[in-house]
Every structure is written in C-alpha cells, then in structure tokens.
Design a protein around this motif. Structure first.
Motif, PDB file in Angstrom:
ATOM      1  N   SER A 189       6.884 -39.114  -0.527  1.00 14.84           N
ATOM      2  CA  SER A 189       8.183 -38.448  -0.569  1.00 14.84           C
ATOM      3  C   SER A 189       8.948 -38.921  -1.797  1.00 14.84           C
ATOM      4  O   SER A 189       8.599 -39.923  -2.430  1.00 14.84           O
ATOM      5  CB  SER A 189       8.987 -38.760   0.701  1.00 14.84           C
ATOM      6  N   GLU A 219       2.621 -33.859   3.123  1.00 15.90           N
ATOM      7  CA  GLU A 219       3.742 -34.675   2.656  1.00 15.90           C
ATOM      8  C   GLU A 219       4.237 -35.555   3.785  1.00 15.90           C
ATOM      9  O   GLU A 219       4.472 -35.079   4.912  1.00 15.90           O
ATOM     10  CB  GLU A 219       4.868 -33.802   2.120  1.00 15.90           C
ATOM     11  N   GLU A 221       7.109 -36.640   4.171  1.00 15.61           N
ATOM     12  CA  GLU A 221       8.415 -36.149   4.613  1.00 15.61           C
ATOM     13  C   GLU A 221       8.272 -35.068   5.675  1.00 15.61           C
ATOM     14  O   GLU A 221       9.032 -35.032   6.653  1.00 15.61           O
ATOM     15  CB  GLU A 221       9.186 -35.618   3.401  1.00 15.61           C
ATOM     16  N   SER A 222       7.292 -34.182   5.499  1.00 12.45           N
ATOM     17  CA  SER A 222       7.067 -33.128   6.489  1.00 12.45           C
ATOM     18  C   SER A 222       6.578 -33.708   7.809  1.00 12.45           C
ATOM     19  O   SER A 222       7.019 -33.279   8.887  1.00 12.45           O
ATOM     20  CB  SER A 222       6.045 -32.120   5.960  1.00 12.45           C
ATOM     21  N   ASP A 225       9.521 -35.211   9.536  1.00 12.11           N
ATOM     22  CA  ASP A 225      10.401 -34.178  10.086  1.00 12.11           C
ATOM     23  C   ASP A 225       9.817 -33.578  11.358  1.00 12.11           C
ATOM     24  O   ASP A 225      10.555 -33.303  12.323  1.00 12.11           O
ATOM     25  CB  ASP A 225      10.622 -33.071   9.048  1.00 12.11           C
ATOM     26  N   SER A 311      -0.846 -25.599   8.637  1.00 12.07           N
ATOM     27  CA  SER A 311       0.174 -25.663   9.689  1.00 12.07           C
ATOM     28  C   SER A 311      -0.522 -25.695  11.039  1.00 12.07           C
ATOM     29  O   SER A 311      -1.616 -25.134  11.202  1.00 12.07           O
ATOM     30  CB  SER A 311       1.129 -24.469   9.618  1.00 12.07           C
ATOM     31  N   ARG A 338       8.384 -22.149   8.396  1.00 10.18           N
ATOM     32  CA  ARG A 338       8.548 -23.316   7.532  1.00 10.18           C
ATOM     33  C   ARG A 338       8.444 -24.614   8.320  1.00 10.18           C
ATOM     34  O   ARG A 338       7.899 -25.612   7.831  1.00 10.18           O
ATOM     35  CB  ARG A 338       9.914 -23.224   6.836  1.00 10.18           C
ATOM     36  N   GLU A 339       8.938 -24.627   9.555  1.00 12.10           N
ATOM     37  CA  GLU A 339       9.017 -25.853  10.345  1.00 12.10           C
ATOM     38  C   GLU A 339       7.642 -26.400  10.735  1.00 12.10           C
ATOM     39  O   GLU A 339       7.521 -27.581  11.066  1.00 12.10           O
ATOM     40  CB  GLU A 339       9.848 -25.626  11.616  1.00 12.10           C
ATOM     41  N   GLN A 341       4.849 -26.223   8.753  1.00 12.90           N
ATOM     42  CA  GLN A 341       4.001 -26.530   7.603  1.00 12.90           C
ATOM     43  C   GLN A 341       3.919 -28.040   7.395  1.00 12.90           C
ATOM     44  O   GLN A 341       4.899 -28.755   7.616  1.00 12.90           O
ATOM     45  CB  GLN A 341       4.557 -25.868   6.334  1.00 12.90           C
ATOM     46  N   ILE A 343       3.552 -29.452   4.530  1.00 15.92           N
ATOM     47  CA  ILE A 343       4.269 -29.809   3.311  1.00 15.92           C
ATOM     48  C   ILE A 343       5.615 -29.098   3.338  1.00 15.92           C
ATOM     49  O   ILE A 343       5.819 -28.173   4.139  1.00 15.92           O
ATOM     50  CB  ILE A 343       3.496 -29.431   2.023  1.00 15.92           C
ATOM     51  N   GLN A 344       6.540 -29.521   2.481  1.00 10.61           N
ATOM     52  CA  GLN A 344       7.856 -28.905   2.418  1.00 10.61           C
ATOM     53  C   GLN A 344       7.730 -27.578   1.667  1.00 10.61           C
ATOM     54  O   GLN A 344       7.896 -27.515   0.443  1.00 10.61           O
ATOM     55  CB  GLN A 344       8.835 -29.833   1.702  1.00 10.61           C
ATOM     56  N   THR A 417       6.215 -28.348  -4.917  1.00 10.01           N
ATOM     57  CA  THR A 417       5.807 -29.746  -4.735  1.00 10.01           C
ATOM     58  C   THR A 417       5.259 -30.304  -6.041  1.00 10.01           C
ATOM     59  O   THR A 417       5.577 -31.433  -6.433  1.00 10.01           O
ATOM     60  CB  THR A 417       4.741 -29.852  -3.632  1.00 10.01           C
TER      61      THR A 417
END
Length: 473
Positions: A189, A219, A221-222, A225, A311, A338-339, A341, A343-344, A417
């Motif tokens: 990240s 990622e 970060e993903s 999240d 995903s 999106r939520e 995946q 990766i961001q 990315t």
C-alpha cells in the motif's frame, strides 16, 4: 516476508479433502506451495492455502478418511519448498498446526534476511542458493504425474519476496520452460513501512513482465478493506448472529477483532481461497471443468498484458460466520463490483480484454449464461473480443456454502495501480535516494533501475492505447 510457489500436478494430495471421486484424474491433484519471504500479510498465504484446503471430510460427508485421524492430517504432504531468508516465518509454520503437512527436507532458510533490498534477494541470495533451489524444485516436480503449472505467491515490497521471488520465477522458466507460471503478487500500500518498496516493486515488475504467464495482482489495502467490511457486517448482524469461536475473523474470545491490529490471517485466507477456487476444477468433478492452462490461453491476448484482476464472492468463504445463502444473481453482480476486487480498482468502468468466471456449487450452465447476458450491457469489452468470456463449473462448493464465484478479468483497471507505483518510484529515483544500498551489490547497476521503469512505462502505455479504443465498434 512470505512467498509461495504451488506445483500443480496430479498426485496423491487433495486439498479440501473429499471422498475419492469416480474419475481418477480428478481425485489426485497436488498444489505445492514453495514459500519464502512474507507477503506483507504476516506468514504465507501459501500456508493458508493448505490450512483452508485441509478441511477434514467429516465437515462434508461424515467420518474420517484414510488420510485423516481424529481430525488431524496423517499421511498427506504438501509438495512444497519453503524458502525464507529469515528463519522466523518457516519456524512458525513448523511449530504450528500444519507442521505435519510440510516436508522438513524441503526447506531453505538464512538468518540475516534481505534487508528490504531487491538486489540482495535477487543478485546475492539468488545466485548463492540457486543449485539448492533447483534441486528441491525438481524433487517436488518429480512427484507429479502430470505437471500442469507452478503457482508463485510473493510480496513485492520487501527484498526476499520481490528479489528472490522473481529469481525463482526465472529459474522456473529455465528449468521447466513448457510449464505455465502463475504468479500471485501482493502489492504494498502507499502507506507501507518499507521506504524502498517502490524500488523493489518496479524492479520485480520488470521480471514479471518478461517471465510470468499470468499475474494476479493483489493489494494489501484491498485485503484490509475487505476484512474490515466483514467485521462491519458481523457487527451489524448482516452475516447472522453466530460467529464461530477461534475463527480467523474473530479473536480468541469469539468477538470480532478490532482493526487496530492488522488481521493477517484473515487477509491471507482471502488469497488462499482465491487459489482454492482457481484450482477447484482440477481437483473436483464438474459439468464444465477448466484446466489451468486454459486461463492463460483464453485471457491473455498479448504476452505482456497478462495481469488478471480477481474478485471473490461471497467474501466469507471459510464458513467463519453463519452466512445466509446469497442469491445467485446477486453473487454474479457482486463479482463485478468495486468492493469485491482484490485490488483498488473498478473494472466495470474500464475496458475488458477477456473475463473468466469460475463457479462452484449447484449452478447450471443456463444460470451462468443468463447472468452473462444480464451483465454484458454494463461491461465494456474491446471491439475485437465482444464475446471474450471463459467459464468453468465445479460441482463441489466451498465448505459451508451452496455456491461461490471467482472472477478473473483482464481489464485496463490495473493501470491506475501501475501509474501510482511509477509516481512513487520517480519521487525517490529523481533524488537518487537510497540507490547506494542497491549499487554496492555485485551485479547491480543503475541501468537496472532505468530499464525497470522503462518496462513499467511501456506497460502503462499499452494499457493507454487500449483505453483509447473504448467505445469504438
């Protein structure tokens, strides 16, 4: 740091154990993690794969199988080579619940680590341990009757994962040139604690561009999240009132973990379930099974554009909580949101080159085709591949679920990315900051940096050219 290569072949190991299926070619598939360096998510998503894939048969069909005694694995062994330039990660695995799964003779460790330096992992440790690694790789591969592919799980931000990991990738190409190489790369990240991670990641990406067949970018970060979202759903009661004691999304007290401490195990298990779903067709029966080599053949139209956005749905695929059955159509919609995946990125607003849907459970081909037709109007495919769908159906669902879905998309949404990574690299490189740590390693020259950033820039430009065609018929 943790890295994992999985030797996928037909042999005696069956993750997510089931009673032997009628077809012998489906009951004997053996993924083998070769682990080294931590993927920024504590120890080894690869070992998480073995943990998640070793569910005793009693959870499915009742009773212990020949390889299970009182819920413990007895005779099964992972075809795995564990490599880490620090001893701690491997020692933790050998002292943990999976110690009997891994062969103690298939370990390579050092003491000092790579010091967050790609050059140390690639140029120093790579050549120092080359012969030992090749010998153990061959030993693992020789146990496979029909070697399909290698899986590599590695981190990009540190020294061992990025450096030694891509060195092993090169070794695999040299020693097994005809065998596909799938790489799951965990990207750092923007707020990670390794200052040199942009250098390490860009240097590693040049190797991925040149030597991998497919790359599944993930990622941290993903992952973080997604785990936070699971906690929020638990606390709101949306996942049911019961959370299993000692589950991987809870504390030992049985309550949901707070987010002050990064939930490494839960993050690892997301990656582990990605691999379990990816290999399910090779391990279990299904009406539309998909070989791993078909993924590369159908999803990678150009050799360098082999980055596949993944995903998963449902998010809780470990039966850690009492998850209500997800409506089938909603599951397909979630896979493109999106939520979900890893990766961001938001693939629905970017351009698809191709897409694969790997479904597990009691799902019919008609359900699959109906949902593809329902979703197609909202997705943008390149003009020359409007029907670029690859589908797979495996009849055996994950433990605790009626069905699940893994989506793999070759989509230009990975470009942001890479652009962000390039920007972070250039901030350091313009000042020549920290370069001396790399350049004092034998074989490392400043041209390595310029070639790596040029490779990344060329990759971004290829995605730009594709995006420029969006909307053209």
């Amino acid at each position: 740091m943790a890295q994992s290569v999985v030797v996928q072949g037909k042999g005696p190991w069956r993750p997510e154990l089931l009673p032997a299926a009628p077809s012998p070619c489906l009951t004997c598939v053996s993924p083998s993690p070769l682990q080294w360096a931590s993927a920024g998510t504590r120890w080894a998503a690869g070992s998480g794969t073995w943990r998640c894939g070793s569910t005793p048969p009693s959870t499915r069909s009742g009773g212990d199988g020949p390889d299970i005694y009182k819920g413990k694995i007895c005779s099964l062994k992972a075809r795995a080579l564990l490599i880490d330039m620090e001893e701690g990660v491997v020692n933790e695995i050998l002292q943990g619940p999976l110690r009997d799964v891994f062969d103690s003779k298939q370990l390579i460790t050092d003491v000092s680590g790579s010091g967050n330096n790609w050059a140390v992992g690639h140029k120093l440790y790579g050549y120092q341990y080359r012969e030992n690694i090749v010998e153990k790789l061959r030993k693992a591969a020789e146990h496979c009757d029909c070697l399909q592919c290698f899986f590599i799980i590695h981190s990009m931000g540190g020294g061992t994962g990025s450096g030694l990991g891509t060195f092993v990738l090169n070794l695999l190409e040299d020693e097994f040139p005809e065998v596909y190489r799938f790489v799951t790369s965990v990207y750092p990240s923007g707020e990670d604690d390794v200052i040199t991670s942009p250098y390490n990641t860009v240097l590693a990406m040049k190797e991925l561009n040149e030597h991998a067949d497919c790359v599944l970018p993930i990622e941290n970060e993903s992952l973080f999240d997604i785990v936070n979202k699971i906690h929020q759903m638990i606390n709101s009661g949306k996942l049911g009132s019961t959370v299993k004691q000692n589950s991987l999304v809870t504390s030992s007290a049985g309550s949901a973990k707070t987010v002050q401490e990064k939930p490494f195990d839960a993050m690892n298990n997301i990656v582990a379930n990605l691999l379990l779903n990816l290999t399910s067709s090779a391990r279990f029966e299904g009406s539309l099974n998909m070989d791993l080599n078909e993924i590369s053949m159908n999803l990678v139209p150009f050799p360098r554009l082999h980055y596949l956005v993944s995903s998963l749905t449902p998010l809780c695929t470990l039966a850690d909580v009492n998850v209500p059955s997800r409506r089938l159509d909603q599951m397909f919609s979630d896979a493109f949101s999106r939520e979900h995946q890893l990766i961001q990125a938001d693939p629905k607003h970017s351009l698809y080159l191709a897409c694969a849907l790997l479904v597990r459970g009691n799902v019919q081909v008609s359900d699959l085709r109906r949902n593809i037709e329902r979703l197609k109007p909202s997705l943008h495919f390149v003009s020359w591949n409007q029907e670029g769908w690859k589908t797979g159906l495996c009849s055996v669902p994950p433990v605790g679920h009626s069905h699940s879905l893994l989506s793999l998309a070759n989509n230009t949404c990975v470009k942001p990315t890479f652009i962000e990574l390039k920007d972070r690299f250039m901030k350091l490189y313009k000042k020549k900051a920290h370069l001396h740590h790399y350049l004092h390693i034998d074989g490392m020259e400043q041209s390595c940096f310029s070639e790596a950033i040029l490779s990344l820039s060329d990759l971004i430009e290829e995605y730009n050219e594709l995006d420029a065609t969006k909307g053209l018929s």
